[in-house]
Write an enzyme that holds these catalytic residues in place. Structure first.
Site, PDB file in Angstrom:
ATOM      1  N   HIS A  27       8.351  -2.995  -7.101  1.00  0.00           N
ATOM      2  CA  HIS A  27       7.724  -3.056  -8.430  1.00  0.00           C
ATOM      3  C   HIS A  27       8.526  -1.793  -9.422  1.00  0.00           C
ATOM      4  CE1 HIS A  27       3.632  -3.501  -6.362  1.00  0.00           C
ATOM      5  NE2 HIS A  27       4.539  -3.051  -5.477  1.00  0.00           N
ATOM      6  N   SER A  70       6.006  -5.462  -1.206  1.00  0.00           N
ATOM      7  CA  SER A  70       5.199  -4.039  -2.060  1.00  0.00           C
ATOM      8  C   SER A  70       5.907  -2.723  -0.814  1.00  0.00           C
ATOM      9  CB  SER A  70       4.425  -4.092  -2.362  1.00  0.00           C
ATOM     10  OG  SER A  70       4.121  -2.603  -2.748  1.00  0.00           O
ATOM     11  N   ALA A  71       5.061  -2.327  -0.265  1.00  0.00           N
ATOM     12  CA  ALA A  71       5.491  -1.187   1.475  1.00  0.00           C
ATOM     13  C   ALA A  71       6.445  -2.203   2.185  1.00  0.00           C
ATOM     14  CB  ALA A  71       4.352  -0.553   1.530  1.00  0.00           C
ATOM     15  N   GLY A 126       0.603  -1.614  -0.189  1.00  0.00           N
ATOM     16  CA  GLY A 126      -0.111  -0.323   0.459  1.00  0.00           C
ATOM     17  C   GLY A 126       1.099   1.219   0.181  1.00  0.00           C
ATOM     18  N   GLU A 180       8.045  -6.938 -11.121  1.00  0.00           N
ATOM     19  CA  GLU A 180       6.975  -7.545 -11.143  1.00  0.00           C
ATOM     20  C   GLU A 180       6.729  -9.012 -11.388  1.00  0.00           C
ATOM     21  OE1 GLU A 180       3.556  -5.121 -11.012  1.00  0.00           O
ATOM     22  OE2 GLU A 180       5.170  -4.424  -9.583  1.00  0.00           O
TER      23      GLU A 180
END
Length: 235
Positions: free
Chosen positions: A157, A120-121, A88, A192
């Protein structure tokens, strides 16, 4: 400390976390009670986020508990067999982690052997700082210092896409700026569908894409497959 750092949570044409289910199952091993940190969510609720993760990992035999659900998030972490941190907004995640006293709690639990899984985060949070996140600083955490579970900065990413007519900097240019300002801190860009798994002092790149390494030797970035990029995570 078994650690799994995913670039992304969703791959094209696949359900949430589907591409990573086997990696996650291997990372957690015999762990069953998972403390899930949902604080990167901004435009939807923490309960909804918890539900998404439970649904995605249904069948793995995990009891996934949100740290937000009670008055003692750090206690949830202390009582868990593993820690998951979702993606997020990284700035929002870090602010809430500081606010609830979770940095030390997570570090301690991981030092005791609990697996850490982030995407991700959540992968950004595992690095020394979050300064190579792609996210907008929508809130201001007390510091940009993060968990430091790995010695290298991470850019999830990762892509160097440059749409026709776009006059802004590419991702590679932005990371070159970081390396110029922080010459002692290399960055690993994870495209990715890729991840890094650390087990028993060894790192393994997962997925089909190669990592991209930015450092003083290659500020513009260079492709780094198994061996070179992996060594940075255990330096």
């Amino acid at each position: 400390m078994p650690t799994l750092l995913l670039s992304n949570s969703t791959s094209p044409g696949q359900p949430y976390l589907a591409h990573a289910r086997d990696w996650i199952a291997q990372a957690v091993g015999d762990a069953r009670r998972v403390a899930f940190v949902p604080y990167a969510a901004v435009t939807f609720g923490y309960d909804e986020y918890l539900g998404r993760v439970r649904d995605a990992l249904d069948g793995l035999g995990l009891e996934i508990v949100g740290v937000h659900a009670g008055a003692d998030p750090a206690g949830v972490v202390a009582g868990a067999d593993a820690v998951f941190v979702g993606g997020g907004n990284t700035f929002h995640l870090l602010r809430e982690v500081y606010r609830h006293g979770l940095l030390d709690a997570i570090r301690q639990r991981v030092a005791e052997g609990a697996p850490y899984v982030g995407w991700s985060a959540g992968s950004n949070l595992a690095g020394p700082t979050i300064r190579t996140t792609n996210d907008m600083p929508i809130v201001e955490p007390p510091s940009l210092d993060a968990l430091g579970l790995v010695p290298v900065q991470i850019n999830p990413h990762y892509t160097d896409a440059h749409p026709p007519g776009h006059q802004g900097e590419t991702r590679a240019q932005r990371l070159a700026e970081f390396v110029a300002a922080n010459p002692d801190r290399p960055v690993v860009g994870l495209p990715e569908g890729t991840a890094v798994r650390l087990t028993d002092g060894q790192a393994t790149l997962l997925g089909e894409g190669a990592a991209r390494v930015f450092d003083t030797a290659s500020p513009e970035g260079r492709e780094a497959g198994p061996g070179e990029a992996e060594a940075l995570f255990v330096a």
